[in-house]
Design an enzyme around this catalytic site. Structure first.
Site, PDB file in Angstrom:
ATOM      1  N   ASN A   1       0.870  -1.178   0.000  1.00 13.89           N
ATOM      2  CA  ASN A   1       0.000   0.000   0.000  1.00 13.89           C
ATOM      3  C   ASN A   1       0.909   1.230   0.000  1.00 13.89           C
ATOM      4  O   ASN A   1       1.486   1.566   1.029  1.00 13.89           O
ATOM      5  CB  ASN A   1      -0.883  -0.037   1.262  1.00 13.89           C
ATOM      6  CG  ASN A   1      -1.711   1.218   1.418  1.00 13.89           C
ATOM      7  OD1 ASN A   1      -1.802   2.047   0.511  1.00 13.89           O
ATOM      8  ND2 ASN A   1      -2.330   1.358   2.586  1.00 13.89           N
TER       9      ASN A   1
ATOM     10  N   LYS B   1       0.105   4.242  -0.304  1.00 15.93           N
ATOM     11  CA  LYS B   1      -0.567   5.423   0.264  1.00 15.93           C
ATOM     12  C   LYS B   1      -0.337   6.639  -0.641  1.00 15.93           C
ATOM     13  O   LYS B   1      -0.236   6.477  -1.852  1.00 15.93           O
ATOM     14  CB  LYS B   1      -0.099   5.663   1.695  1.00 15.93           C
ATOM     15  CG  LYS B   1      -0.188   4.396   2.540  1.00 15.93           C
ATOM     16  CD  LYS B   1      -0.037   4.656   3.999  1.00 15.93           C
ATOM     17  CE  LYS B   1      -0.020   3.326   4.727  1.00 15.93           C
ATOM     18  NZ  LYS B   1       0.008   3.468   6.165  1.00 15.93           N
TER      19      LYS B   1
ATOM     20  N   HIS C   1      -9.436   0.629   4.823  1.00 12.37           N
ATOM     21  CA  HIS C   1      -8.173   0.875   5.524  1.00 12.37           C
ATOM     22  C   HIS C   1      -8.448   1.803   6.710  1.00 12.37           C
ATOM     23  O   HIS C   1      -9.279   2.710   6.620  1.00 12.37           O
ATOM     24  CB  HIS C   1      -7.155   1.508   4.566  1.00 12.37           C
ATOM     25  CG  HIS C   1      -5.779   1.549   5.140  1.00 12.37           C
ATOM     26  ND1 HIS C   1      -5.391   2.505   6.050  1.00 12.37           N
ATOM     27  CD2 HIS C   1      -4.720   0.726   4.965  1.00 12.37           C
ATOM     28  CE1 HIS C   1      -4.140   2.270   6.401  1.00 12.37           C
ATOM     29  NE2 HIS C   1      -3.708   1.198   5.761  1.00 12.37           N
TER      30      HIS C   1
ATOM     31  N   GLU D   1      -6.922   4.250   7.867  1.00 14.43           N
ATOM     32  CA  GLU D   1      -6.757   5.694   7.604  1.00 14.43           C
ATOM     33  C   GLU D   1      -8.001   6.261   6.939  1.00 14.43           C
ATOM     34  O   GLU D   1      -8.368   7.416   7.166  1.00 14.43           O
ATOM     35  CB  GLU D   1      -5.502   5.923   6.742  1.00 14.43           C
ATOM     36  CG  GLU D   1      -4.235   5.716   7.570  1.00 14.43           C
ATOM     37  CD  GLU D   1      -3.009   5.295   6.784  1.00 14.43           C
ATOM     38  OE1 GLU D   1      -3.010   5.390   5.539  1.00 14.43           O
ATOM     39  OE2 GLU D   1      -2.035   4.849   7.420  1.00 14.43           O
TER      40      GLU D   1
ATOM     41  N   GLU E   1      -5.152  -5.340  10.416  1.00 13.46           N
ATOM     42  CA  GLU E   1      -4.183  -4.275  10.637  1.00 13.46           C
ATOM     43  C   GLU E   1      -4.482  -3.550  11.946  1.00 13.46           C
ATOM     44  O   GLU E   1      -5.344  -2.658  11.981  1.00 13.46           O
ATOM     45  CB  GLU E   1      -4.245  -3.267   9.489  1.00 13.46           C
ATOM     46  CG  GLU E   1      -3.934  -3.869   8.141  1.00 13.46           C
ATOM     47  CD  GLU E   1      -3.368  -2.822   7.202  1.00 13.46           C
ATOM     48  OE1 GLU E   1      -2.260  -3.028   6.708  1.00 13.46           O
ATOM     49  OE2 GLU E   1      -4.030  -1.793   6.991  1.00 13.46           O
TER      50      GLU E   1
ATOM     51  N   GLY F   1       2.419   2.186  10.692  1.00 14.97           N
ATOM     52  CA  GLY F   1       3.323   3.318  10.539  1.00 14.97           C
ATOM     53  C   GLY F   1       3.971   3.764  11.838  1.00 14.97           C
ATOM     54  O   GLY F   1       4.563   4.844  11.902  1.00 14.97           O
TER      55      GLY F   1
ATOM     56  N   SER G   1       3.614  -2.201  10.311  1.00 16.42           N
ATOM     57  CA  SER G   1       5.074  -2.165  10.467  1.00 16.42           C
ATOM     58  C   SER G   1       5.737  -3.508  10.160  1.00 16.42           C
ATOM     59  O   SER G   1       6.705  -3.904  10.809  1.00 16.42           O
ATOM     60  CB  SER G   1       5.457  -1.666  11.869  1.00 16.42           C
ATOM     61  OG  SER G   1       4.953  -0.365  12.063  1.00 16.42           O
TER      62      SER G   1
HETATM   63  C1  PEP Z   1      -0.731  -0.027   6.095  1.00 14.52           C
HETATM   64  O1  PEP Z   1      -1.046   1.139   6.241  1.00 14.52           O
HETATM   65  O2  PEP Z   1      -1.455  -0.772   5.426  1.00 14.52           O
HETATM   66  C2  PEP Z   1       0.471  -0.488   6.760  1.00 14.52           C
HETATM   67  C3  PEP Z   1       0.552  -1.741   7.089  1.00 14.52           C
HETATM   68  O3  PEP Z   1       1.452   0.448   7.007  1.00 14.52           O
HETATM   69  P1  PEP Z   1       2.902   0.205   7.663  1.00 14.52           P
HETATM   70  O4  PEP Z   1       3.456  -1.054   7.064  1.00 14.52           O
HETATM   71  O5  PEP Z   1       3.693   1.407   7.271  1.00 14.52           O
HETATM   72  O6  PEP Z   1       2.691   0.089   9.120  1.00 14.52           O
END
Ligand code: PEP
Length: 250
Positions: free
Chosen positions: A9, A11, A96, A98, A168, A174, A213
């Site tokens: 992703n 983003k 997601h 976000e 997630e 992040g 992460s």
């Molecule tokens: C995401 O936003 O889908 C995600 C997993 O981000 P990150 O790997 O940066 O934590």
């Protein structure tokens, strides 16, 4: 045998030119990773057309990060699932955290997006996960269950057979914090149980990805767990080398 999937992703990162370079890098390096791994890259809308072109025939699939709730019309700024699909895109990330957090996406919105995605042959990667407060309060199971019941339970068995789920935890996205492999396994197994309560044996085939992460140094440990079928990768998907190294975690 469930599919092994590593989805990136991106983003709101990279210019279109940088995105094409990144996609080319992933396509090039994929040869060194087991064929058994299905890579998906999800760039911003503006890059989709070019990224589809440079990944064609390489085994890398392309996904969008969202789609509109409606089919077409006076919805300024929105991008319809049909427009996305017409470019050769195969997947769409929906729900997601976000989008839930910053853009007020609810189960009601997500049900409409699911309808649009399936109507246009896009495979949804449906995200669920709890906030830090919810985890601390021990509500993570209930939160994920509700996010599934309110949206996934409205699918037909045929639609469900194509679905990908991404667990997630919001507190791990992040932040550099990662769920432990045990925490991931515990909730993935629970999610599969919830899915099975509605769709029966078909739930054994649903890929459930971990996101939060995930990076080359922790992917192997997490992917080794029975109910973890890969990852949805944010930050580490922005470097072809890291993204591919995560794929080597299987
Ligand atoms: C995401 O936003 O889908 C995600 C997993 O981000 P990150 O790997 O940066 O934590």
């Amino acid at each position: 045998m469930r599919k092994k999937i590593v989805a990136g992703n991106w983003k709101m990162n990279t210019t279109p030119v940088e995105g094409v370079e990144l996609a080319k890098g992933v396509a090039e390096g994929k040869k060194e990773v087991c064929d058994c791994v299905n890579f998906i890259v999800c760039p911003p809308f503006t890059h989709l057309s070019e990224v589809v072109k440079v990944t064609r025939g390489t085994g890398i699939a392309v996904g969008a990060q969202d789609c509109a709730t409606e089919a077409k019309g006076a919805y300024t700024g929105e991008v319809a699932a049909s427009m996305i699909a017409s470019l050769g895109v195969e997947y769409v990330i929906l729900g997601h955290s976000e989008r839930r957090q910053y853009y007020g996406e609810t189960s009601e919105t997500l049900n409409k997006k699911m309808v649009q995605a399936y109507a246009n042959n896009l495979t949804p990667i449906y995200c669920v996960g709890e906030s830090l407060d919810e985890r601390k309060a021990g509500k993570h199971f209930d939160v994920c269950k509700a996010q599934i019941e309110e949206v996934v339970f409205n699918l037909t068995p045929e639609q469900f057979s194509k679905l990908i789920i991404a667990y997630e935890p919001v507190w791990a996205i992040g932040t550099g914090e990662t769920a432990t492999a045990e925490q991931a396994q515990e909730i993935h197994a629970y999610i599969r149980e919830v899915l099975a309560s509605k769709f029966g044996e078909a739930a054994a085939e649903t890929p459930i990805l971990y996101g939060g992460s995930c990076k080359p140094s922790n992917a192997a440990e997490i992917f080794a767990k029975e109910d973890v079928d890969g990852g949805l990768i944010g930050g580490a998907a922005l470097k072809a080398e890291d993204f591919l190294a995560i794929g080597k975690g299987f």
